[in-house]
Design a protein around this motif. Structure first.
Motif: not given
Length: 576
Positions: A431-442, A528-532
């Motif tokens: 979980d930590a590795l995947a969360a750290a590497t995923l780009p934030e959707a803006t 919210t941002a990912t599922l906009n």
């Protein structure tokens, strides 16, 4: 008489010891080779093609195949491998694995490469091929593809087995391929120690690494039948050498022979040799080594593997009909399956439309039902970041966004019904590795307006949809139309697919529609941002209700599913 009997026994034992000491212990056959790693040129060889026991040099091939599987995307470093009884039963050197235990592939690789753990190597082979025999066959096929013409493998760890043989030349070829084919993993072989999850493991080759300047790998091996083996690599002055020694009498003897071999090689190797990396493996009949996703071990809670479902028909399963011949009727099973799929899609669309056009009273009752189940005025925090309200409410009758978020967050989690082949549980490191590497959707600066429905009047004239204003994290304002006389009823014909929003994400099957809707709402709050622009949709199915987000592009669906998996939520994307 007793005195003479004791004297006779002493003489007999002394004679036996003298006989044993007079017979020299049988040493393992010796072989050696050193090559210029840049060009592959052989600088020295002795018995280099004699088939001998490779011992734990075997693990170089086990690791090579593991790196292949990672590169192809069939498995990942964070895949949780379930330890088999066969792997757990291997003799030392061991990591201490237990049958049924789940260990990440990353830690198994570290234990096999650094500690030379037999149970870790066997677990890697079982995870990739299913059993020892099939993995050994794959090892031998891979060896032939790499040009190791005199090598046959019978297991993943190198313990002595009938027919498990290789040569000094073949092991040197394998070491060169590890260096050139997977440079991103090669530093693993020079580590003096590493954390393998269950324990910190020390390198079996650290004496040589510390004693010889420029040494950075690769692998040691020892059995009684093989003697002390070593495949090593070193770089000095821009020269890179790889060498192998079979049949050393001890660790010190093996290391001393390797140092002399490398010293001779550095003296003979040209300063400016051409760099000709080895050709990649050529498998007969194409790449026959790929493993289907269904055969891979499941990760914790099913996360870590994205399954894409597509209903596009790209090829025809039947040959074209002969001229003049009547087209064959499709099988009854195909007709039934197609009808069920169409009905399911239609019911899902109707459900989404009904939810979107629900009156204010319905929305208020749903929000009130959710709010009553939890303590009010709580604060929702995700990944240590508080989600703030946008400062407005959907309507005067609805609670504010903070109160609704707190109410939903406080509800107990209801896990979806497990699919066959998955087990509950999460892996914190994954979980930590995947969360750290995923780009934030803006959102982009000029995001196009999304019109979720096309509205047509009963007379067939298109009616402009109501303007939508997003003032809260989830809900759009509900516009109340002014009373008009003799207003024509509105008919919903289809869901808009503008912007190629044909994709969705399925979160799993729940026992009731309420549980499915609650799971969707909780996730939409924190993503919210990912599922906009997406819609929540609960589809009734046999045995439960599927929770899905629809109205996404392919990229948005893939990103959303990856982010859900980072939260240990299993999902798969759905295509048109």
């Amino acid at each position: 008489m007793g005195h003479y009997a004791r004297l006779l026994s002493f003489v007999f034992v002394a004679a036996l010891l003298a006989l044993v000491s007079a017979s020299p212990l049988r040493a393992a056959p010796y072989a050696a080779i050193v090559i210029d790693a840049r060009s592959g040129e052989v600088l020295y060889a002795e018995n280099a093609d004699t088939r001998l026991h490779p011992a734990s040099l075997t693990k170089m091939m086990t690791l090579y195949i593991a790196f292949e599987e990672i590169q192809r995307g069939n498995i990942s470093l964070d895949t949780m491998v379930t330890i088999s009884k066969h792997a757990a039963a291997q003799p030392p050197s061991r990591l201490g694995l237990r049958a049924g235990q789940k260990v990440s592939l990353r830690n198994l690789i570290r234990a096999a490469a650094i500690k030379s753990a037999n149970d870790a190597a066997a677990a890697i082979g079982d995870a990739i091929a299913g059993n020892e025999a099939d993995f050994a066959r794959r090892m031998t096929r891979t060896a032939k593809a790499l040009g190791m013409s005199n090598t046959t493998f019978k297991n993943a760890h190198g313990l002595t087995a009938s027919g498990h043989l290789s040569t000094a030349r073949d092991m040197t070829i394998l070491g060169r391929h590890l260096f050139y084919d997977f440079p991103q993993y090669y530093n693993l072989f020079s580590r003096r120690s590493a954390d393998a999850g269950l324990a910190t493991v020390n390198n079996t080759n650290r004496r040589f690494l510390d004693a010889y300047e420029g040494a950075d790998g690769i692998k040691t091996g020892f059995t009684n039948a093989a003697g002390f083996n070593l495949t090593a690599s070193a770089e000095r002055g821009g020269k890179r050498l790889i060498a192998t020694v079979f049949g050393g009498k001890s660790t010190a003897d093996r290391n001393a022979r390797m140092m002399k071999l490398l010293d001779m090689g550095f003296g003979k190797a040209p300063r400016n040799a051409p760099v000709n990396p080895p050709a990649p493996p050529s498998y007969q009949g194409g790449d026959e080594m790929l493993v289907a996703d269904a055969d891979l071990p499941e990760t914790a809670d099913g996360a870590g593997k994205t399954v894409r479902v597509s209903m596009n028909v790209t090829t025809s399963p039947r040959p074209l009909a002969r001229p003049g011949a009547a087209a064959p009727e499709p099988p009854a099973e195909t007709v039934v399956a197609t009808a069920e799929a169409v009905d399911a899609m239609q019911s899902g669309i109707e459900g989404a439309l009904a939810a979107a056009l629900a009156p204010e009273d319905s929305l208020e009752s749903q929000a009130a039902e959710l709010a009553q189940a939890a303590a009010p005025a709580a604060t929702l925090a995700v990944d240590d970041v508080e989600l703030a309200s946008a400062g407005t409410t959907a309507t005067d009758a609805l609670p504010d966004a903070d109160t609704l978020a707190a109410a939903v967050a406080a509800l107990p989690d209801v896990p979806p019904q497990a699919r066959p082949g998955t087990e509950p549980g999460t892996d914190a490191e994954t979980d930590a590795l995947a969360a750290a590497t995923l780009p934030e959707a803006t959102p982009t600066e000029a995001e196009p307006e999304i019109i979720p429905f096309q509205v047509v009047s009963a007379a067939g004239v298109a009616v402009s949809p109501r303007p939508q204003t997003r003032n809260a994290p989830i809900f759009d304002d509900v516009a109340t139309p002014e009373a008009t006389a003799a207003a024509e009823p509105e008919v919903i014909l289809s869901v808009s697919t503008s912007g190629e929003r044909h994709w969705g994400v399925n979160l799993g099957r729940y026992g009731s529609s309420y549980e499915a809707e609650r799971a969707l709402l909780r996730l939409q709050l924190v993503e919210t941002a990912t599922l906009n622009g997406s819609l929540r949709k609960v589809m009734p199915r046999s045995g439960g209700f599927d929770a899905t987000f629809v109205g996404l592009t392919q990229d948005q669906a893939d990103l959303a599913c990856r982010r859900f998996q980072a939260r240990a939520i299993q999902c798969f994307t759905m295509g048109p």
